[in-house]
Enzyme design. Structure first.
Site, mmCIF file in Angstrom:
data_model
loop_
_atom_site.group_PDB
_atom_site.id
_atom_site.type_symbol
_atom_site.label_atom_id
_atom_site.label_comp_id
_atom_site.label_asym_id
_atom_site.label_seq_id
_atom_site.Cartn_x
_atom_site.Cartn_y
_atom_site.Cartn_z
ATOM 1 N N THR A 174 14.293 -27.751 10.601
ATOM 2 C CA THR A 174 13.012 -27.500 11.261
ATOM 3 C C THR A 174 12.258 -26.437 10.473
ATOM 4 O O THR A 174 12.841 -25.693 9.678
ATOM 5 C CB THR A 174 13.218 -26.968 12.688
ATOM 6 O OG1 THR A 174 13.890 -25.709 12.593
ATOM 7 C CG2 THR A 174 14.030 -27.931 13.530
ATOM 8 N N ILE A 217 20.174 -40.825 12.446
ATOM 9 C CA ILE A 217 20.395 -41.064 11.022
ATOM 10 C C ILE A 217 19.366 -42.069 10.497
ATOM 11 O O ILE A 217 19.287 -43.192 10.984
ATOM 12 C CB ILE A 217 21.835 -41.592 10.786
ATOM 13 C CG1 ILE A 217 22.855 -40.614 11.387
ATOM 14 C CG2 ILE A 217 22.071 -41.840 9.303
ATOM 15 C CD1 ILE A 217 22.697 -39.168 10.952
ATOM 16 N N GLU A 253 15.106 -32.547 8.365
ATOM 17 C CA GLU A 253 15.626 -31.882 7.159
ATOM 18 C C GLU A 253 15.446 -30.367 7.264
ATOM 19 O O GLU A 253 15.024 -29.708 6.330
ATOM 20 C CB GLU A 253 14.977 -32.445 5.896
ATOM 21 C CG GLU A 253 15.640 -33.745 5.506
ATOM 22 C CD GLU A 253 15.330 -34.167 4.080
ATOM 23 O OE1 GLU A 253 14.794 -35.253 3.937
ATOM 24 O OE2 GLU A 253 15.646 -33.411 3.146
ATOM 25 N N ARG A 278 -20.062 -43.627 10.178
ATOM 26 C CA ARG A 278 -20.388 -43.488 11.585
ATOM 27 C C ARG A 278 -21.737 -42.789 11.753
ATOM 28 O O ARG A 278 -21.925 -41.686 11.245
ATOM 29 C CB ARG A 278 -19.284 -42.677 12.272
ATOM 30 C CG ARG A 278 -19.585 -42.274 13.687
ATOM 31 C CD ARG A 278 -19.526 -43.440 14.633
ATOM 32 N NE ARG A 278 -19.511 -42.999 16.024
ATOM 33 C CZ ARG A 278 -19.591 -43.828 17.052
ATOM 34 N NH1 ARG A 278 -19.685 -45.126 16.838
ATOM 35 N NH2 ARG A 278 -19.567 -43.364 18.283
ATOM 36 N N GLY A 300 -13.291 -40.836 19.818
ATOM 37 C CA GLY A 300 -12.650 -41.829 20.684
ATOM 38 C C GLY A 300 -11.965 -42.924 19.877
ATOM 39 O O GLY A 300 -10.868 -43.360 20.212
ATOM 40 N N LEU A 352 24.453 -36.345 8.582
ATOM 41 C CA LEU A 352 24.961 -35.002 8.839
ATOM 42 C C LEU A 352 24.791 -34.650 10.320
ATOM 43 O O LEU A 352 25.742 -34.254 10.994
ATOM 44 C CB LEU A 352 24.205 -33.990 7.956
ATOM 45 C CG LEU A 352 24.517 -32.506 8.176
ATOM 46 C CD1 LEU A 352 25.965 -32.194 7.821
ATOM 47 C CD2 LEU A 352 23.591 -31.620 7.335
ATOM 48 N N ASN A 379 25.386 -32.254 18.872
ATOM 49 C CA ASN A 379 25.474 -30.805 19.095
ATOM 50 C C ASN A 379 25.357 -29.998 17.798
ATOM 51 O O ASN A 379 25.703 -28.825 17.759
ATOM 52 C CB ASN A 379 26.774 -30.461 19.811
ATOM 53 C CG ASN A 379 26.796 -31.072 21.196
ATOM 54 O OD1 ASN A 379 25.838 -30.950 21.945
ATOM 55 N ND2 ASN A 379 27.863 -31.802 21.501
#
Lengths: 393, 386, 261
Positions: free
Chosen positions: B365, B156, B363, B267, B340, B124, B128
């Site tokens: 914004t 697309i 699809e 961690r 990090g 679609l 522009n």
């Protein structure tokens, strides 16, 4: 054989629940209930302080264990050459025979093997049963298992050991079924218990646990023994022993599955199980091409290349290089683990190495717990440095 | 929470989890780096029947609905939001056929899609005409038994890799939004070419490219619905597909949370696992809460669509906005948790952060979605009495 | 071609640990899976069927929940499945297990090829495959890494050895144990899973396969596990941190003074 909970004695204290290695006991309405997955291992019986669990053993037909004596090892030859595992078997076999005050014999099947029989005697055998015939030149399941079963039934050894190799692990399970006795696979420890039984210790569950296994009511007690775990005795060329030539019958030769070819793979010219120095790589290498780094190090030190399961599973290097529970057990003088975290299944394959060096950027990697020396750092920095410094001298 | 999934839905989830673990996760970083199309994974997804999930049984599919598709897309996106797009993009292009295709069109195209033999793409957007879809310039002019299409489609998904394309073109410029028509095109038609392949921030395992139509002759049998229905088809398709985008966002977010929690438990800093620090715990708690809220909204909307509820545009937009915003926030925080390491490509969370961004954009914004929500909301209230 | 695949449900051993105080397995959160090596056996069975036609029956012995392993086999393309399950089989070692499986295979009747994984990852014995072959008195080819050729009467396969491989030929019926080099197992499909969910899986007890007494379960097992314990770990050694160059120098020094290099 059956297990039962004596309802009057059980008060639902859950001690047995904690003791059950298999999580098969639950307590329902203050009564222990044993699940269908129970293996009758017996761990719960002594754990119960109230004597509420009992296992009834129906006495199986008693075999007269006293008829059996002597320790046998099954020698392994390829292309007429005795394999190193055979001498390790002689080493441990000798000890066991000593404890039982009996003799050590070796079973040797092959073709033109008379010289090898001498080597076996030098390695510790008191006698050698020699099956020497062209049909026995290469290992084949059916003739080998048939002859070995017949000899066992005839001579009644107390213990029969073989290497936990491709050949040993194909041959011995067939024989154990044929002579109807117990077999323990891939043992890493063998000793004689106070009651004279063979205590067979081996890793299970991927090396996460060790189990000691007995064959209390059957003979011989059979086991395959992991390569590179037992120590061979130094050969004594002066030793004397008997060589018993076993007659090969026509029917012994019969086989349905036939070996039509033997292919040696060039890529596997270095058998890591035999190497004295191994440089091994794991997931930390990140990509197959990085094994080149290890090759440089191995070249500088004159060693072979090993790998962790992670590296092999990722397709970075062939399986023949894999060290660990599902790969090879190695016992080099020096083992250098690069980028290997040290999963238990890897550790069981290399932790008996004389000296272990670990290079890993994670200081908490379990590999450091078995390492003699460790470097916490980036292997892409450390290995090139190591190679340079080794080359310079 | 188990969300009372049916046995079949659980089966889809379990299977997608296996595909994600065994086929996607090991190669996600590689395809992200190379920005090539993961055909080996797509083949595995096809062999597992995943492309049949949303296709009716009579056309070779498994007859699932939007909910089943969402479960699959979520699960695959946990491992790679880009690879999951091969499925989501194909679903997006298939919905117009399922919803508006003729019996013949369905029989011709759907079985191959269901079997994973052919991918589909939805075309679609134009250079522009992004949010303003009505501004599309691609034209289709009737010439005998054919339409002649000219124009360029941009960004697309599955372009170049798909065999089947749902393409929107203007047939009557004077009719405005009633002047567009949807066509089914096949790769290889003369005048149908591919242009630039995009170099993207995220979802790099997904093919995104240009379609160039130069006097491309399309038989009139390939019109979807009828002439002039183009925009209606697009809008109805989006109503069905937005939960799929939301599910992709949800999966990316969940994947990032999984990584963050695993890492935080392992961690050690200052002698303790960082998961024992309250500042970090609160962060994880918020991430988990928002994901669960997003999941509830996505699943509820998907189920409503499958139950045949009409006028679902508002809820459909809501779940897309909410889940994609959550994905962005959660992935940014996941990188923060990993510190990090999270910023480095050795760990997957920086990729998840990059992948998440697109879900706020495509699809429709999130600004367009909020517009849809507001418009529907205000319309509803116009009918209500205080 | 009538193919039988013997499989086992095992705990995922990569996650299993032992509680060092009680010496018991910690099974919390440990999933049960189809033994990975058996997945290669299943895949090879499906490929053989795709090549030669026929039927595949999967067989397992285990607790009632082992049924899910059979359903997984069915979802991959196995045609039928049989669960051998009864308290009487509990405590079976490899002798009793191979005897029981062999008895069930006899009851199934006709078979050309029996496939097993080379070993199960919980016990790691690799004994049950050859044991079944011995009980059935059929030839075996262990550690198969490739099936080169198969006809309705014979098979030619490569057996992996430590330093290469043997090529063997055998008439059918034959039992093969397979290694992971043989193939790459497929994933299940949704259709397969749906079919598997509905499949009827018979459960056979001792009377169904005509066994009992001192041949099955713990009574039929010559070996028994006397104890289990956690493996020993070596103590920590010298760990060098910080500057890589310095660390490398220290390491080389240590290795040289130990005459290791």
């Amino acid at each position: 054989m059956s297990i039962r909970v004596i309802e009057e004695k059980c008060n639902g204290c859950r001690l047995c629940v904690r003791a059950c290695p298999f999580g098969e006991i639950s307590v329902e309405e203050k009564l222990a209930v044993i699940g269908d997955g129970c293996t009758l291992c017996g761990a719960c019986v002594p754990a119960c302080k109230f004597g509420a669990i009992e296992i009834e053993v129906e006495r199986a037909k008693k075999i007269d264990l006293s008829q059996y004596s002597g320790v046998w090892i099954v020698a392994e030859q390829r292309r007429g050459k005795l394999q190193s595992v055979t001498f390790e078997l002689l080493g441990v076999g000798k000890e066991l025979a000593g404890r039982r005050a009996s003799e050590l014999s070796a079973i040797l099947m092959g073709h033109r093997m008379a010289a090898a029989a001498g080597e076996l005697i030098a390695g510790g055998a008191d006698s050698v049963y020699l099956i020497d015939s062209p049909e026995f030149e290469h290992y084949q399941d059916e003739p080998y298992s048939r002859v070995l079963s017949r000899l066992i039934n005839k001579w009644k050894p107390e213990i029969v050991l073989a290497g936990a190799t491709a050949i040993g692990r194909s041959l011995i399970p067939r024989v154990a079924v044929m002579v109807r006795t117990g077999l323990t696979a891939d043992c890493t420890g063998l000793s004689i218990g106070d009651d004279g039984h063979l205590l067979q210790t081996r890793p299970a569950f991927g090396g996460n646990i060790m189990a000691t296994i007995l064959t209390p009511r059957h003979r011989p007690q059979m086991a395959t023994v992991r390569h590179k775990v037992m120590k061979a005795a130094p050969p004594d060329p002066a030793r004397q022993g008997n060589v018993i030539n076993v007659e090969v019958k026509e029917s012994d030769r019969f086989t349905r599955a036939k070996v039509v070819d033997l292919v040696e793979e060039k890529e596997k010219t270095v058998n890591i199980a035999e190497a004295d120095l191994i440089v091994s790589g794991g997931r930390g290498l990140q990509a197959p091409e990085n094994f080149a780094l290890l090759e440089e190090l191995a070249l500088a030190l004159g060693g072979a290349i090993g790998a962790s399961r992670a590296a092999v599973d990722a397709g970075w290097i062939p399986y023949s290089h894999q060290v660990g529970q599902t790969g090879k057990t190695v016992q080099p003088k020096l083992y250098i683990a690069c980028g290997i975290s040290g999963a238990i299944q890897h550790l069981v394959g290399m932790q008996t190495s004389d000296v272990i060096v670990a290079i890993n950027k994670d200081p908490y990697a379990p590999i450091f717990q078995v390492a003699t020396y460790g470097i916490v750092g980036d292997l892409f920095e450390v290995i090139p440095l190591l190679v340079n410094k080794l080359r310079r001298r | 929470m188990k969300y009372s999934l049916t046995e079949e839905q659980e089966m889809i989830r379990d299977l997608c989890r296996i595909v994600a673990d065994e086929k996607i996760r090991p190669v996600a970083a590689k395809y992200d780096e190379e920005q090539t199309f993961p055909w080996d994974v797509v083949k595995a997804m096809g062999d597992a029947d995943l492309f049949g999930i949303f296709i009716p049984e009579e056309y070779g599919g498994l007859g699932g609905g939007v909910m089943e598709l969402c479960i699959a897309v979520e699960e695959l996106s946990k491992a790679c939001g880009g690879i999951a797009l091969a499925l989501a993009g194909t679903a997006l292009a298939s919905f117009p056929i399922i919803l508006f295709g003729s019996e013949e069109q369905k029989r011709k195209y759907l079985p191959d899609i269901a079997a994973g033999k052919k991918l589909a793409a939805f075309a679609l957007t134009e250079p522009n005409a992004g949010s303003d879809a009505a501004a599309i310039q691609t034209s289709a002019v009737r010439d005998g038994d054919c339409y002649v299409l000219n124009g360029t489609k941009q960004w697309i998904t599955n372009a170049g890799e798909a065999e089947i394309y749902t393409v929107f073109a203007v047939t009557n410029r004077s009719k405005g939004s009633r002047g567009a028509t949807a066509f089914l095109l096949e790769k290889g038609m003369s005048g149908f070419d591919f242009g630039k392949k995009e170099n993207k921030l995220g979802v790099r395992a997904s093919a995104t490219g240009e379609i160039i139509l130069r006097d491309c002759r399309v038989p009139k049998e390939n019109v979807l619905g009828r002439e002039g229905l183009g925009f209606l088809i697009a809008m109805k398709t989006f109503d069905q597909s937005r939960p799929g985008v939301a599910a992709q966002a949800l999966g990316i977010a969940q994947g990032a949370l999984d990584e963050a929690v695993f890492y935080a438990r392992e961690r050690v800093q200052f002698g303790k696992p960082i998961s024992s620090f309250q500042g970090l715990q609160f962060m994880l708690a918020d991430m988990a809460t928002e994901i669960e809220a997003a999941r509830a909204l996505v699943y509820q909307t998907a189920r409503a669509i499958d139950a045949g509820e009409k006028n679902i545009a508002k809820e459909s937009a809501m779940c897309k906005v909410f889940a994609s915003d959550v994905a962005m926030k959660v992935t940014i925080n996941a990188v923060q948790v990993l510190g990090g390491y999270g910023y480095m490509k050795d760990y997957p969370v920086e990729k998840m952060m990059r992948d998440a961004k697109i879900t706020q954009i495509y699809e429709g914004t999130n600004e367009i979605q909020r517009g849809i929500i507001a418009a529907n909301l205000i319309k509803e209230y116009a009918r209500k009495k205080k | 071609m009538q193919i039988i695949v013997c499989i086992k449900q095992v705990p995922d051993t990569t996650n299993i640990k032992i509680n060092p105080e009680t010496n018991t397995l910690i099974r919390e959160g440990v999933e049960c899976i189809v033994n990975p090596f058996d997945m290669y056996a299943i895949e090879e069975a499906i490929r053989l069927k795709e090549r030669c036609g026929g039927k595949i029956t999967a067989l397992t012995m285990g607790p009632p929940q082992a049924e899910s392993a059979l359903r997984e086999a069915l979802s991959l393309g196995v045609d039928e499945a049989v669960l051998i399950s009864n308290r009487a089989f509990a405590g079976s070692d490899t002798w009793a297990t191979s005897f029981t499986l062999a008895s069930a295979i006899r009851k199934i009747g006709h078979y050309d090829i029996i496939l097993c994984g080379k070993q199960a990852i919980d016990g790691d014995t690799a004994q049950v495959g050859p044991g079944v072959a011995a009980h059935l008195n059929i030839p075996q080819i262990t550690f198969v890494k490739k099936i080169e050729e198969v006809t309705d009467r014979s098979i030619r396969a490569e057996r992996m050895m430590e330093e290469g491989f043997q090529i063997l030929e055998s008439p059918l019926p034959v039992l093969l144990t397979v290694v992971k080099e043989i193939n790459e197992p497929r994933l299940p499909s949704l259709r397969g899973k749906m079919k598997a969910r509905k499949a009827d899986i018979p459960v056979w007890g001792p009377e169904d396969i005509d066994v009992g007494g001192d041949q099955i379960g713990l009574n039929g097992s010559p070996t028994y596990v006397a104890k289990i314990f956690a493996p020993e770990r070596k103590g920590s050694g010298k760990i060098f941190r910080g500057d890589a160059e310095e660390a490398v120098d220290q390491l080389i020094h240590e290795l040289r003074s130990g005459k290791l290099i």
